[in-house]
Design a protein around this motif. Sequence first.
Motif: not given
Lengths: 684, 128
Positions: A45-56, B15-23
């Motif tokens: 999950r963490s790796a996945h979230t990280l990937k999404g954030m970095a790509a964004t 908005i539902v997301d665990d990452a504040a950044f994404m939110r």
Amino acid sequence: MTDDNSKYLEVFFEETAVHLQVLNDRVLELEEDPTDLEILNEIFRSAHTLKGMAATMGFDAMAKLTHKLENIFDLLKSQTIKADKKTIALIFDCLDTLSDIEADLQSGIDDERDVSALLDRLNHAAEGTTAEEEKEEVMPAEQWNTELQSIEMADMEVIQAAAAEGYQVFSLAVKIEDSSMMKNARVFLVMSKLEQHGDILYSEPHAEILENEDFGSVFKLLLLTKDNMETIEAAAKDNSEIEDVLIKMVTAEALCETEETTAKPEETSSIGKEEAREPIKDQGKAAKKKSSSKPMAGNHSIRVDIQKLDDFLNAVSELLIHRTRLEDLTKQHEIFEMREPLEQVARITTELQDLVLKIRLQPVSTVMTSFPRMVRDLGKELGKTFRLVIEGEDTELDRTVVSELGEPLIHLLRNSADHGIEPAERRKELGKDPEGLIQVTAYQEGNRVVLMVKDDGKGIDPQTIKESAEHKGIATEGLNEKELQQLIFHPGFSTAKEVTNISGRGVGMDVVKQKISSLGGTIEIISEVDKGSIFKINLPLTLSIIDSLLVKVETETFAIPLDIIEKVVEVQAGDIVETYGRSLYVREDEPVPVIWLKNELDLSQQEQSIQHLVLVQLGEYRYALSVNELVKQQEIVIKKLGKELKDVNKYLGATVLGNGEIVLILDVTAIANESVGEQHVQTI
Amino acid sequence: MKLKGEEKMSKKVLIVDDAAFMRMKLKDILEKNGYSVVAEAENGADAIEKYKAEQPDIVTMDITMPEMDGVEALKGIKAVDAGAKVVMCSAMGQQSMVMDAIRAGALDFIVKPFDSSRVIQALDKVTQ
């Protein structure tokens, strides 16, 4: 990515740090238990979230690396590959590089790090399995029309039968936008929408191909429905990322004209039916393990910029200063009507002050998160085995103190690992557990917090210290064993015979002591040969507002933090004895070294007789500070001295009194160090 | 763009997301385009609670989250309000989860990294 992402950077870094930490922690656990699915799920999950954030954010190197890493975790989860030593090492290398990239980005360097070597290694690790990148197959040229390549007899029979019951059959061609991602899911979405209007009889390409995303951007299907063409066309077009839709009514006769083939029956609507993946099932389990994972901010908390908190504290501090001033004035002018409202103001400011101090508290775990990984690496590097136990990491301190604690604690840990813990053979000879133990413990004690770094290693031999100290020209006369051991905090002192990569980086224990002292704390060592050592750090809860005793030395007023003061005594003739060049106050059970503040603080020698001694307790040691006059006890706000005065080390800071007078706050630890050190040197 | 925003009469979004950044990122995109973000949730359970409390017109739902994932949360919300409009936010490689979500009633999905126009297109479609 054309969006301006700069304003998200702060949050991005904050969350990236958290995820990297989770990854480091959990991979350490995984190393112990390579098959634990809960750990793997969290890692994934963490790796996945990280990937999404970095790509964004458009950080390519980071996105690529996390993507491959996620792939590896996926393979670990499905047990396609094993979490062996090599894989773990590779994962740690990746995590380190990710941290490096993050650090680069933080300091404004774009992520242009070359990660190709790591990517190769990751590919290699995933080899033998079907890496998802490697499936660029040649696709048949797509034709943009509603002509279907192949159709089955069975379908035609259904079409004929349906027509008789008032159904119609449409042939649809749907073109998905070229740049659209996850086209297979897009297809599924369109099909689901269409199925609300009827049944999909047939699709081209086949369901399996659509599912695997082995097609370009066009797919075709036959829909059996009672609705009219416009409705169906609208239903197909009413999806995002659809470029175009063609629709044509077909009859069984028309279909018969196209060539007959032998394609196997496909139930198109079953795309992905078998794919209910494991992660969903595992959620329940993961939720139960909540307590051991990172604490999530509760629903009732908000994120606040640190700067705002600092400003808030400053405002409260100002308020406190002016309140004191008002109180002084009220007393001076004897304005009785002011008393009651002032008491109210006092009560509220005290509440405010408590509140702001509490808000600023942060658990010490914030700086300890990197320790397990560091200790593991140290063990590998030094070829020793030891484990780390952290206790009381929830203990809270002012955030300024916490943020400054990392460096000294890391130094102590390295020291324990390098100089403390013996090699396994030696430990066996001594009858100790071959695995060494390093403990970091934190707990609150009244208004202060105690932090201990403890090891069960070889301890510090006072005799070795003595020889080494004498060799370096530090006097050791009259010092008992405990005092000898404290000499390791003396500037420039190091017992390591050779400088190692681990702890001999040119910074000694004196730097640690200086740092702790600048935080208003003390450090001491309790050590026994072959039993181990304990470094005990004692810190104030907060650095901002403290109780103090205001004293006069010569004509100047100074503040002494109240929490180190044991008592104040009046000086009588014969109370102070001179011996070995040291002045001792002898009215206590044990003589207490006297520190002549006017000398230490370089004040003019007007030879005013000293009236009082302020007895302070610093760790295990007591000192008597000579003062001319006691002014009063007062709550003060510590203002740090600016960078211009960074070499002035005898003061914790300054404060402003109610009458506007500026008073310096004594750093008694620093003064005591210097004073005692000097006297030792003088006696050589 | 503005005119379009007014037409929408500020649809309420959760908005539902665990990452504040994404939110943050998503909130920005949405608010620039005339949506009004009425609540944010950082896990599935929280999402269901916030949905009940705020009754938003539309929900953007991340899939991978601790405690309760997006597909479960979607089911939970659908159980409360069968007409709930939920758009899934997915990263690459989550096809099967997205399909599960669609099966459970998600109206659309957007893929990270977010492309502003795609996000808006999807939400506009769903709320029209």
